[in-house]
Scaffold this motif. Structure first.
Motif, mmCIF file in Angstrom:
data_model
loop_
_atom_site.group_PDB
_atom_site.id
_atom_site.type_symbol
_atom_site.label_atom_id
_atom_site.label_comp_id
_atom_site.label_asym_id
_atom_site.label_seq_id
_atom_site.Cartn_x
_atom_site.Cartn_y
_atom_site.Cartn_z
ATOM 1 N N UNK A 62 0.798 -1.223 0.000
ATOM 2 C CA UNK A 62 0.000 0.000 0.000
ATOM 3 C C UNK A 62 0.832 1.275 0.000
ATOM 4 N N UNK A 63 2.021 1.244 -0.563
ATOM 5 C CA UNK A 63 2.867 2.430 -0.602
ATOM 6 C C UNK A 63 2.582 3.309 -1.817
ATOM 7 N N UNK A 64 1.661 2.898 -2.657
ATOM 8 C CA UNK A 64 1.326 3.667 -3.844
ATOM 9 C C UNK A 64 0.833 5.047 -3.432
ATOM 10 N N UNK A 65 1.474 6.085 -3.942
ATOM 11 C CA UNK A 65 1.151 7.468 -3.603
ATOM 12 C C UNK A 65 -0.134 7.886 -4.311
ATOM 13 N N UNK A 66 -1.235 7.940 -3.568
ATOM 14 C CA UNK A 66 -2.522 8.315 -4.147
ATOM 15 C C UNK A 66 -3.072 9.494 -3.347
ATOM 16 N N UNK A 67 -2.623 10.679 -3.713
ATOM 17 C CA UNK A 67 -3.106 11.897 -3.073
ATOM 18 C C UNK A 67 -3.751 12.791 -4.112
ATOM 19 N N UNK A 68 -4.900 13.348 -3.748
ATOM 20 C CA UNK A 68 -5.563 14.283 -4.653
ATOM 21 C C UNK A 68 -4.627 15.474 -4.862
ATOM 22 N N UNK A 69 -4.418 15.882 -6.107
ATOM 23 C CA UNK A 69 -3.469 16.976 -6.352
ATOM 24 C C UNK A 69 -3.966 18.307 -5.791
ATOM 25 N N UNK A 70 -3.206 18.861 -4.886
ATOM 26 C CA UNK A 70 -3.564 20.145 -4.297
ATOM 27 C C UNK A 70 -3.090 21.302 -5.163
ATOM 28 N N UNK A 71 -3.451 22.510 -4.760
ATOM 29 C CA UNK A 71 -3.090 23.711 -5.521
ATOM 30 C C UNK A 71 -1.583 23.905 -5.601
ATOM 31 N N UNK A 72 -0.864 23.574 -4.524
ATOM 32 C CA UNK A 72 0.590 23.771 -4.523
ATOM 33 C C UNK A 72 1.261 22.855 -5.539
ATOM 34 N N UNK A 73 0.854 21.591 -5.592
ATOM 35 C CA UNK A 73 1.432 20.662 -6.558
ATOM 36 C C UNK A 73 1.068 21.082 -7.982
ATOM 37 N N UNK A 74 -0.178 21.484 -8.196
ATOM 38 C CA UNK A 74 -0.610 21.916 -9.524
ATOM 39 C C UNK A 74 0.218 23.105 -9.993
ATOM 40 N N UNK A 75 0.440 24.074 -9.118
ATOM 41 C CA UNK A 75 1.240 25.249 -9.486
ATOM 42 C C UNK A 75 2.682 24.846 -9.763
ATOM 43 N N UNK A 76 3.223 23.956 -8.967
ATOM 44 C CA UNK A 76 4.603 23.504 -9.161
ATOM 45 C C UNK A 76 4.764 22.786 -10.497
ATOM 46 N N UNK A 77 3.822 21.929 -10.839
ATOM 47 C CA UNK A 77 3.883 21.194 -12.103
ATOM 48 C C UNK A 77 3.751 22.153 -13.280
ATOM 49 N N UNK A 81 8.273 22.979 -15.965
ATOM 50 C CA UNK A 81 8.104 22.081 -17.096
ATOM 51 C C UNK A 81 9.426 21.853 -17.795
ATOM 52 N N UNK A 82 9.708 20.724 -18.355
ATOM 53 C CA UNK A 82 8.871 19.531 -18.228
ATOM 54 C C UNK A 82 8.969 18.929 -16.832
ATOM 55 N N UNK A 83 7.838 18.525 -16.309
ATOM 56 C CA UNK A 83 7.740 17.906 -14.985
ATOM 57 C C UNK A 83 7.694 16.405 -15.204
ATOM 58 N N UNK A 84 8.479 15.669 -14.432
ATOM 59 C CA UNK A 84 8.550 14.210 -14.580
ATOM 60 C C UNK A 84 8.440 13.518 -13.224
ATOM 61 N N UNK A 85 7.782 12.355 -13.265
ATOM 62 C CA UNK A 85 7.756 11.494 -12.087
ATOM 63 C C UNK A 85 7.771 10.050 -12.591
ATOM 64 N N UNK A 86 8.620 9.256 -11.996
ATOM 65 C CA UNK A 86 8.681 7.835 -12.326
ATOM 66 C C UNK A 86 8.574 7.051 -11.033
ATOM 67 N N UNK A 87 7.686 6.084 -11.016
ATOM 68 C CA UNK A 87 7.456 5.282 -9.819
ATOM 69 C C UNK A 87 7.490 3.808 -10.184
#
Length: 184
Positions: A62-77, A81-87
């Protein structure tokens, strides 16, 4: 003379056509798509086929990161740019008590690895993910393998699912690689 006229008409046709418009995906919509995919995988990974037992501790699955994207993350992304995430996520199942398929099956769609790949990943199509093609499979005793890739059109989210089974020990190793790239 006819060839010259045809070439001129062809060149005029090429110059008058415009490329297909690129649909720009806003950062918040991209992150919501990412949330949906991760949420699906978390629910999928928490289910077990009949007779299978989880060998990996439940808190490690259950370590899968499942958080609703907040305003801070949206602004950061949007800004970076380009924004990348690999899991990468994985877990191990004990298949000693399963009736999924014959372990010596050599028909790729009936192999236990293919059955488990479909069990955990095939419903991504309900989230409008496209499958990259036929499952990649191989059987080399004592290992069975099945894998495939799912992607979202107009959104750079790619999920690669893989299942490795040791038929002697009846263990299955299920992995998911999630690649997300946002750029406009």
């Amino acid at each position: 003379m006819k060839k010259i006229v045809l070439i001129i008409l062809l060149l005029l046709n090429i110059s008058c056509t415009s490329p297909e418009p690129v649909i720009l995906f806003p950062a918040d919509a991209f992150l919501k798509e990412s949330y949906e995919a991760r949420s699906f995988l978390k629910r999928s990974f928490s289910s077990l086929p009949e007779g299978a037992n989880l060998k990996t501790p439940a808190d490690a699955v259950n370590v899968l990161d499942v958080n609703w994207p907040g305003d801070a993350l949206t602004a950061s992304v949007a800004e970076n740019q380009p924004w990348r995430r690999h899991s990468h996520y994985h877990f191990i199942l004990d298949l000693s008590n399963t009736e999924l398929a014959a372990y010596k099956e050599n028909v790729s769609s009936a192999m236990t690895a293919s059955v488990l790949l479909d069990f955990y990943f095939s419903r991504l199509t309900r989230l409008d993910f496209k499958i990259a093609g036929e499952n990649h499979t191989f059987l080399s005793h004592p290992i069975q393998f099945a894998g495939n890739t799912w992607f979202k059109n107009n959104c750079n989210i790619v999920i690669t699912g893989s299942v490795y089974i040791n038929v002697e020990y009846k263990d299955a190793f299920i992995t998911a690689d999630i690649s997300e790239i946002y750029e406009q």
